[in-house]
Design an enzyme around this catalytic site. Structure first.
Site, short mmCIF file in Angstrom:
data_model
loop_
_atom_site.label_atom_id
_atom_site.label_comp_id
_atom_site.label_asym_id
_atom_site.label_seq_id
_atom_site.Cartn_x
_atom_site.Cartn_y
_atom_site.Cartn_z
N GLU A 66 0.81 -1.23 0.00
CA GLU A 66 0.00 0.00 0.00
C GLU A 66 0.83 1.28 0.00
O GLU A 66 0.63 2.17 0.83
CB GLU A 66 -0.97 -0.03 1.19
CG GLU A 66 -1.91 -1.22 1.11
CD GLU A 66 -2.78 -1.44 2.34
OE1 GLU A 66 -2.80 -0.55 3.22
OE2 GLU A 66 -3.44 -2.49 2.42
N GLU A 106 -6.06 -10.74 -1.34
CA GLU A 106 -6.88 -10.52 -0.13
C GLU A 106 -8.36 -10.49 -0.51
O GLU A 106 -9.10 -9.58 -0.14
CB GLU A 106 -6.49 -9.21 0.56
CG GLU A 106 -5.00 -9.13 0.87
CD GLU A 106 -4.61 -7.90 1.68
OE1 GLU A 106 -5.49 -7.18 2.18
OE2 GLU A 106 -3.39 -7.66 1.81
O1 G3I Z 1 -5.47 -8.21 18.95
C1 G3I Z 1 -6.15 -7.04 19.43
C2 G3I Z 1 -6.99 -7.37 20.64
O2 G3I Z 1 -6.16 -7.79 21.69
C3 G3I Z 1 -7.79 -6.11 21.03
O3 G3I Z 1 -8.65 -6.45 22.07
C4 G3I Z 1 -8.61 -5.61 19.87
C5 G3I Z 1 -9.35 -4.31 20.19
O4 G3I Z 1 -9.73 -3.62 19.04
O5 G3I Z 1 -7.74 -5.34 18.78
C6 G3I Z 1 -7.03 -6.50 18.33
O6 G3I Z 1 -6.20 -6.13 17.27
C7 G3I Z 1 -6.85 -5.88 16.04
C8 G3I Z 1 -6.24 -6.84 15.01
O7 G3I Z 1 -6.74 -6.54 13.73
C9 G3I Z 1 -6.54 -8.31 15.33
O8 G3I Z 1 -7.90 -8.56 15.25
C10 G3I Z 1 -6.56 -4.44 15.63
O9 G3I Z 1 -7.25 -3.57 16.52
C11 G3I Z 1 -7.04 -4.20 14.22
O10 G3I Z 1 -6.64 -2.90 13.80
C12 G3I Z 1 -6.43 -5.21 13.29
O11 G3I Z 1 -6.97 -5.03 12.01
C13 G3I Z 1 -6.27 -5.64 10.97
C14 G3I Z 1 -5.97 -4.58 9.92
O12 G3I Z 1 -5.32 -5.19 8.81
C15 G3I Z 1 -5.07 -3.49 10.45
O13 G3I Z 1 -4.82 -2.54 9.51
C16 G3I Z 1 -7.12 -6.73 10.36
O14 G3I Z 1 -7.27 -7.81 11.31
C17 G3I Z 1 -6.47 -7.27 9.10
O15 G3I Z 1 -7.37 -8.13 8.44
C18 G3I Z 1 -6.15 -6.10 8.15
O16 G3I Z 1 -5.50 -6.62 7.02
C19 G3I Z 1 -5.17 -5.67 6.01
C20 G3I Z 1 -3.95 -6.20 5.29
O17 G3I Z 1 -2.91 -6.46 6.20
C21 G3I Z 1 -3.48 -5.21 4.22
N1 G3I Z 1 -4.56 -4.88 3.32
C22 G3I Z 1 -5.80 -4.45 3.93
C23 G3I Z 1 -6.27 -5.48 4.94
C24 G3I Z 1 -7.60 -5.09 5.50
O18 G3I Z 1 -7.48 -3.90 6.24
#
Ligand code: G3I
Length: 380
Positions: A167, A272
């Site tokens: 990105e 993805e």
């Molecule tokens: O693990 C913590 C947990 O302990 C906490 O209680 C909770 C509270 O919000 O957050 C959890 O972490 C989250 C994590 O995902 C695991 O679920 C983060 O807040 C959250 O921001 C994170 O989001 C991820 C996101 O990337 C971050 O930008 C998504 O799972 C993941 O699917 C997403 O993947 C991205 C690719 O890497 C790149 N392309 C876009 C794609 C979708 O956004």
């Protein structure tokens, strides 16, 4: 008398045939039955076309999700770590690496003989806080050298494909103002790909981004490919993330993009894939995403289950997309879904928290949906 002897002889032959001949025949039938005439599962059905992958989360990597692990074995032949290899997790302090989950992930890939993807080396998001304190381009280069050599070096020969840069582009095709760009300009892209190729010359190297069907952004991705190739650097794949919806992007836009990347001299991977079925706040006139839509029935229309009509729409959309992928299978290396089932998809929490989305091929209990059968049907 002769007749009686003949009759007895014929009876003897009949008994012999019944005892031994039929057994042989039965054995043949049984063994034929053991080999199913049509293999089941996505990975077998698409094995001559492209890899079928899934992004997996830490519950699966820690083997706390037995149904997920079973499905991974039968349906998929490639994996991507959804979060655990991102900079903030794998390299949280300048001198601190945490390889516990990444090691388990790579072991899982080796055990299942999956095409194993590393996601992601250089990305402005989910970055460790300390990287934002890097002062100049010299220090940034040192930091990137350490990061890429350490991680790619550790998994040399075990990670098959790296999302090297993720990105880096704005929607208009220009480079995003990240900490990397601010300190080093476009040079950071060259450093990243050069370092990754040196650390594991056999690994496939990918530039990965979303909205890569948008013509301006697509032009930006092609200019990254050209920039790297002109410098003699290795880039193998453009990863079109594929966070799409029921209507867009159009098949025409997807096809034009696959052809454009192919013509730029790289393979395409859909890295993805998921298809949201929920309304998008950006489509609402005058909608401001910072507005609070949480708890709104209008924005979360299917909290209990997906109506049959939408289930069918999703199945048709997946089928037409996969039909297009099959048409261009010579250009496509891999199609990876962003998650294993609807319940664990990031789209339940984005762009509005606490919604119930249905973007994947398996439901919340890992049962195949109509969309799964529509994708499989293309191969039958
Ligand atoms: O693990 C913590 C947990 O302990 C906490 O209680 C909770 C509270 O919000 O957050 C959890 O972490 C989250 C994590 O995902 C695991 O679920 C983060 O807040 C959250 O921001 C994170 O989001 C991820 C996101 O990337 C971050 O930008 C998504 O799972 C993941 O699917 C997403 O993947 C991205 C690719 O890497 C790149 N392309 C876009 C794609 C979708 O956004």
């Amino acid at each position: 008398m002769v007749h009686i002897y003949r009759l007895l002889y014929a009876l003897f032959v009949l008994i012999l045939f019944t005892l031994f001949g039929c057994k042989e025949y039965d054995k043949k039938l049984t063994s034929e039955k053991e080999i199913p005439s049509k293999p089941i599962g996505l990975k077998q059905n698409y094995k001559d076309d492209f890899f079928i992958g899934a992004a997996i989360n830490h519950a699966l990597i820690e083997k706390r999700d037995s149904l997920g692990l079973e499905l991974l074995e039968t349906e998929f032949n490639s994996i991507t770590p959804e979060n655990i290899m991102k900079w903030m997790h794998i390299h949280p302090g300048k001198e601190v690496y945490d390889f516990s989950l990444p090691d388990a992930y790579v072991d899982l890939g080796e055990r299942h003989q999956h095409f194993t993807v590393g996601h992601t080396l250089v990305w402005h998001s989910q970055l460790a806080e300390w990287v934002t304190e890097v002062k100049d381009s010299t220090e940034l280069k040192e930091v990137m050298e350490d990061h890429i050599n350490t991680i790619v070096g550790r998994y040399k020969g075990k990670i098959d494909s790296w999302d090297v840069v993720n990105e880096a582009l704005n929607e208009d095709g220009s480079l995003r103002e990240s900490v990397f760009y601010e300190l080093a300009g476009e040079k950071y892209l060259e450093w990243a790909f050069e370092l990754a190729a040196e650390a594991d010359p056999e690994a496939q190297l990918t530039y990965n981004d979303y909205n890569l069907t948008n013509p301006e952004k697509r032009a930006g991705a092609i200019s990254i490919v050209k920039q790297l190739k002109d410098k003699g650097l290795k880039i193998d794949v453009v990863g079109m993330q594929g966070h799409w919806n029921l209507k867009g992007p159009s098949l025409k836009e997807i096809e034009e993009s696959i052809l454009a990347y192919h013509n730029a001299g790289v393979k395409v991977a859909i890295t993805e894939l998921d298809i949201t079925v929920l309304p998008n706040p950006w489509d609402l006139e005058g909608a401001e995403v910072s507005q609070n839509f949480e708890g709104s029935e209008f924005m979360n229309p299917y909290p209990e289950s997906l109506p049959d009509s939408v289930q069918k729409e999703l199945a048709d959309r997946y089928q037409s997309i996969f039909k297009l992928f099959l048409k261009h299978k010579d250009k496509i290396d891999r199609v990876t879904f962003w998650g294993m089932n609807d319940g664990s998809s990031w789209l339940n929490g984005w762009p509005i928290k606490n919604r119930t989305n249905y973007p994947l091929l398996f439901d919340r209990s890992y049962r195949p949906k109509e969309a799964y059968h529509s994708v499989l049907a293309l191969k039958n």
